[in-house]
Design a protein around this motif. Structure first.
Motif, PDB file in Angstrom:
ATOM      1  N   LEU A  96      77.646  70.795  95.220  1.00 25.52           N
ATOM      2  CA  LEU A  96      76.196  70.721  95.009  1.00 25.52           C
ATOM      3  C   LEU A  96      75.496  70.174  96.247  1.00 25.52           C
ATOM      4  O   LEU A  96      74.393  70.607  96.597  1.00 25.52           O
ATOM      5  CB  LEU A  96      75.893  69.843  93.793  1.00 25.52           C
ATOM      6  N   ALA A  97      76.131  69.212  96.926  1.00 29.58           N
ATOM      7  CA  ALA A  97      75.541  68.641  98.132  1.00 29.58           C
ATOM      8  C   ALA A  97      75.410  69.696  99.223  1.00 29.58           C
ATOM      9  O   ALA A  97      74.366  69.806  99.882  1.00 29.58           O
ATOM     10  CB  ALA A  97      76.385  67.467  98.635  1.00 29.58           C
ATOM     11  N   ASN A  98      76.453  70.506  99.413  1.00 30.89           N
ATOM     12  CA  ASN A  98      76.400  71.570 100.413  1.00 30.89           C
ATOM     13  C   ASN A  98      75.293  72.576 100.077  1.00 30.89           C
ATOM     14  O   ASN A  98      74.514  72.985 100.939  1.00 30.89           O
ATOM     15  CB  ASN A  98      77.739  72.310 100.484  1.00 30.89           C
ATOM     16  N   ALA A  99      75.237  72.992  98.802  1.00 31.92           N
ATOM     17  CA  ALA A  99      74.253  73.992  98.381  1.00 31.92           C
ATOM     18  C   ALA A  99      72.835  73.472  98.586  1.00 31.92           C
ATOM     19  O   ALA A  99      71.956  74.186  99.087  1.00 31.92           O
ATOM     20  CB  ALA A  99      74.480  74.358  96.909  1.00 31.92           C
ATOM     21  N   ALA A 100      72.601  72.216  98.183  1.00 32.85           N
ATOM     22  CA  ALA A 100      71.263  71.635  98.316  1.00 32.85           C
ATOM     23  C   ALA A 100      70.870  71.477  99.782  1.00 32.85           C
ATOM     24  O   ALA A 100      69.740  71.787 100.175  1.00 32.85           O
ATOM     25  CB  ALA A 100      71.218  70.286  97.611  1.00 32.85           C
ATOM     26  N   PHE A 101      71.805  71.007 100.601  1.00 33.33           N
ATOM     27  CA  PHE A 101      71.505  70.823 102.023  1.00 33.33           C
ATOM     28  C   PHE A 101      71.151  72.147 102.688  1.00 33.33           C
ATOM     29  O   PHE A 101      70.170  72.254 103.426  1.00 33.33           O
ATOM     30  CB  PHE A 101      72.703  70.197 102.747  1.00 33.33           C
ATOM     31  N   LEU A 102      71.942  73.188 102.418  1.00 32.30           N
ATOM     32  CA  LEU A 102      71.759  74.454 103.127  1.00 32.30           C
ATOM     33  C   LEU A 102      70.504  75.195 102.681  1.00 32.30           C
ATOM     34  O   LEU A 102      69.842  75.840 103.497  1.00 32.30           O
ATOM     35  CB  LEU A 102      73.005  75.324 102.953  1.00 32.30           C
ATOM     36  N   ILE A 103      70.131  75.112 101.396  1.00 28.25           N
ATOM     37  CA  ILE A 103      68.882  75.779 100.992  1.00 28.25           C
ATOM     38  C   ILE A 103      67.673  75.053 101.574  1.00 28.25           C
ATOM     39  O   ILE A 103      66.662  75.667 101.899  1.00 28.25           O
ATOM     40  CB  ILE A 103      68.748  75.912  99.464  1.00 28.25           C
ATOM     41  N   TYR A 104      67.798  73.725 101.759  1.00 31.24           N
ATOM     42  CA  TYR A 104      66.648  72.984 102.268  1.00 31.24           C
ATOM     43  C   TYR A 104      66.512  73.036 103.781  1.00 31.24           C
ATOM     44  O   TYR A 104      65.671  72.353 104.357  1.00 31.24           O
ATOM     45  CB  TYR A 104      66.672  71.543 101.756  1.00 31.24           C
ATOM     46  N   THR A 105      67.341  73.876 104.418  1.00 30.82           N
ATOM     47  CA  THR A 105      67.056  74.215 105.814  1.00 30.82           C
ATOM     48  C   THR A 105      65.921  75.241 105.859  1.00 30.82           C
ATOM     49  O   THR A 105      65.310  75.441 106.910  1.00 30.82           O
ATOM     50  CB  THR A 105      68.299  74.796 106.514  1.00 30.82           C
ATOM     51  N   ILE A 141      70.709  63.753  98.639  1.00 29.73           N
ATOM     52  CA  ILE A 141      71.770  64.629  98.134  1.00 29.73           C
ATOM     53  C   ILE A 141      73.156  64.175  98.586  1.00 29.73           C
ATOM     54  O   ILE A 141      74.158  64.768  98.207  1.00 29.73           O
ATOM     55  CB  ILE A 141      71.544  66.093  98.550  1.00 29.73           C
ATOM     56  N   GLY A 142      73.200  63.109  99.415  1.00 30.66           N
ATOM     57  CA  GLY A 142      74.481  62.502  99.751  1.00 30.66           C
ATOM     58  C   GLY A 142      75.183  63.062 100.965  1.00 30.66           C
ATOM     59  O   GLY A 142      76.355  62.735 101.209  1.00 30.66           O
ATOM     60  N   ILE A 143      74.498  63.908 101.752  1.00 35.78           N
ATOM     61  CA  ILE A 143      75.111  64.400 102.985  1.00 35.78           C
ATOM     62  C   ILE A 143      75.314  63.232 103.949  1.00 35.78           C
ATOM     63  O   ILE A 143      76.343  63.114 104.613  1.00 35.78           O
ATOM     64  CB  ILE A 143      74.240  65.488 103.635  1.00 35.78           C
ATOM     65  N   ILE A 144      74.325  62.332 104.030  1.00 28.84           N
ATOM     66  CA  ILE A 144      74.467  61.086 104.790  1.00 28.84           C
ATOM     67  C   ILE A 144      74.708  59.969 103.795  1.00 28.84           C
ATOM     68  O   ILE A 144      73.903  59.760 102.888  1.00 28.84           O
ATOM     69  CB  ILE A 144      73.211  60.790 105.636  1.00 28.84           C
ATOM     70  N   ASN A 145      75.808  59.265 103.949  1.00 32.44           N
ATOM     71  CA  ASN A 145      76.167  58.224 102.985  1.00 32.44           C
ATOM     72  C   ASN A 145      76.568  56.948 103.719  1.00 32.44           C
ATOM     73  O   ASN A 145      76.771  56.954 104.923  1.00 32.44           O
ATOM     74  CB  ASN A 145      77.318  58.695 102.090  1.00 32.44           C
ATOM     75  N   TYR A 146      76.665  55.887 102.956  1.00 29.37           N
ATOM     76  CA  TYR A 146      77.031  54.602 103.563  1.00 29.37           C
ATOM     77  C   TYR A 146      77.987  53.854 102.640  1.00 29.37           C
ATOM     78  O   TYR A 146      77.807  53.805 101.421  1.00 29.37           O
ATOM     79  CB  TYR A 146      75.789  53.738 103.786  1.00 29.37           C
ATOM     80  N   SER A 147      79.017  53.301 103.234  1.00 32.12           N
ATOM     81  CA  SER A 147      79.938  52.433 102.505  1.00 32.12           C
ATOM     82  C   SER A 147      80.321  51.285 103.432  1.00 32.12           C
ATOM     83  O   SER A 147      80.296  51.429 104.659  1.00 32.12           O
ATOM     84  CB  SER A 147      81.186  53.214 102.066  1.00 32.12           C
ATOM     85  N   GLN A 148      80.669  50.164 102.834  1.00 33.44           N
ATOM     86  CA  GLN A 148      80.959  48.970 103.639  1.00 33.44           C
ATOM     87  C   GLN A 148      82.134  49.187 104.589  1.00 33.44           C
ATOM     88  O   GLN A 148      82.127  48.725 105.723  1.00 33.44           O
ATOM     89  CB  GLN A 148      81.244  47.782 102.721  1.00 33.44           C
ATOM     90  N   GLY A 149      83.126  49.928 104.133  1.00 30.61           N
ATOM     91  CA  GLY A 149      84.300  50.122 104.978  1.00 30.61           C
ATOM     92  C   GLY A 149      84.081  51.122 106.100  1.00 30.61           C
ATOM     93  O   GLY A 149      84.460  50.893 107.246  1.00 30.61           O
TER      94      GLY A 149
END
Length: 288
Positions: A96-105, A141-149
């Motif tokens: 879903l993240a890939n689909a959302a990212f690519l349509i919003y180009t 949509i989670g293409i850029i994410n953040y985690s402590q590690g």
């Protein structure tokens, strides 16, 4: 000047409502049980029905007097059908993240094309606004994410098994951009007439595609499909057509990312999906 500002504000409001309604298709689709291309066909066919009823009730068929069909009219309808059909199809073939990212180009393409071919202004403010909402979209949509590690990470999944799905999603983004771009042509056409022709050519396009490979509709939840078709299809696409006559391509692009906020809100409210800090920051970037 005040009347022009009010007209512009109406355009922003219509686009906001349109993108908010479109953001609901993901939530509805989980309950429909039909193939994505058929869902998209129903969304546009519902638009034909809705606008036909509006024309009959208001005796508006006179608006077609003097109207002539040109390639730009056909293209905007065809690409409306393709953007919705290819996107829903891509969600079944990639993440879903890939689909959302690519349509919003898509809105980025339309803004660039309009600045080149229609000479619409591409100012620093437009660039900053578009960059901000696009970044916000990536966070939501989670293409850029953040985690402590790991810190900040990019999660666009390029696994070979998703290659075809990613290409379909990219094609949906191109179709989205071309729809917004071609909608800026033929500004002489009444908004209702343009909506009507968009729905007709979108339905014909998707109808032809569905006939090539007849879908299995045995598990379809028809009441949910009908509601989704009229709410996230007919209503959303009609408002989008009207807004595209008022706003420039860059303005349409920046407001269109509101759809990701609505999709996220519905995911949290209906499916208890977790809401991360990065998504909140993304929403703030889009709204700002």
């Amino acid at each position: 000047m005040q009347a022009q500002s009010r007209h512009k504000l109406n355009g922003y409001l219509l686009m906001f409502l349109s993108s908010s309604l479109m953001g609901g298709i993901g939530a509805f689709a989980r309950y429909i049980g039909a193939p994505g291309l058929f869902i998209s066909f129903c969304r546009n066919t519902a638009g034909v029905i809705l606008v036909t009823l509006l024309f009959m009730a208001g005796r508006k068929f006179i608006k077609f007097r003097g109207f002539r069909i040109t390639p730009m009219i056909i293209f905007s309808g065809v690409f409306l059908g393709l953007l919705s059909g290819l996107y829903v199809m891509s969600t079944q073939m990639t993440t879903l993240a890939n689909a959302a990212f690519l349509i919003y180009t898509g809105p980025v393409y339309s803004t660039i094309l309009a600045s080149i071919f229609l000479k619409e202004p591409f100012t620093k403010v437009t660039a900053i606004s578009l960059g901000s909402v696009f970044l916000g979209c990536l966070l939501i949509i989670g293409i850029i994410n953040y985690s402590q590690g790991a810190g900040l990470t990019l999660t666009l999944d390029l696994d070979p098994k998703y290659m075809v799905g990613n290409l379909v999603a990219l094609a949906s983004g191109v179709a989205y951009g071309l729809f917004l771009f071609f909608s800026r042509y033929r500004m002489d056409v009444d908004s209702d007439v343009r909506a009507y022709t968009n729905f007709i050519f979108a339905s014909l396009t998707l109808g032809a595609i569905n006939l090539v490979s007849l879908p299995d509709l045995s598990k379809t939840n028809w009441p949910i499909l009908i509601i989704a078709a009229f709410v996230t299809g007919a209503g959303a696409f009609y408002l989008l057509t009207v807004a595209s006559k008022i706003l420039l391509a860059g303005e349409l692009a920046t407001i269109s990312y509101q759809e990701t906020i609505m999709a996220t809100i519905l995911g949290v409210a209906l499916f208890a999906e977790p809401l991360s800090l990065m998504q909140i920051i993304g929403g703030v970037l889009i709204i700002a």
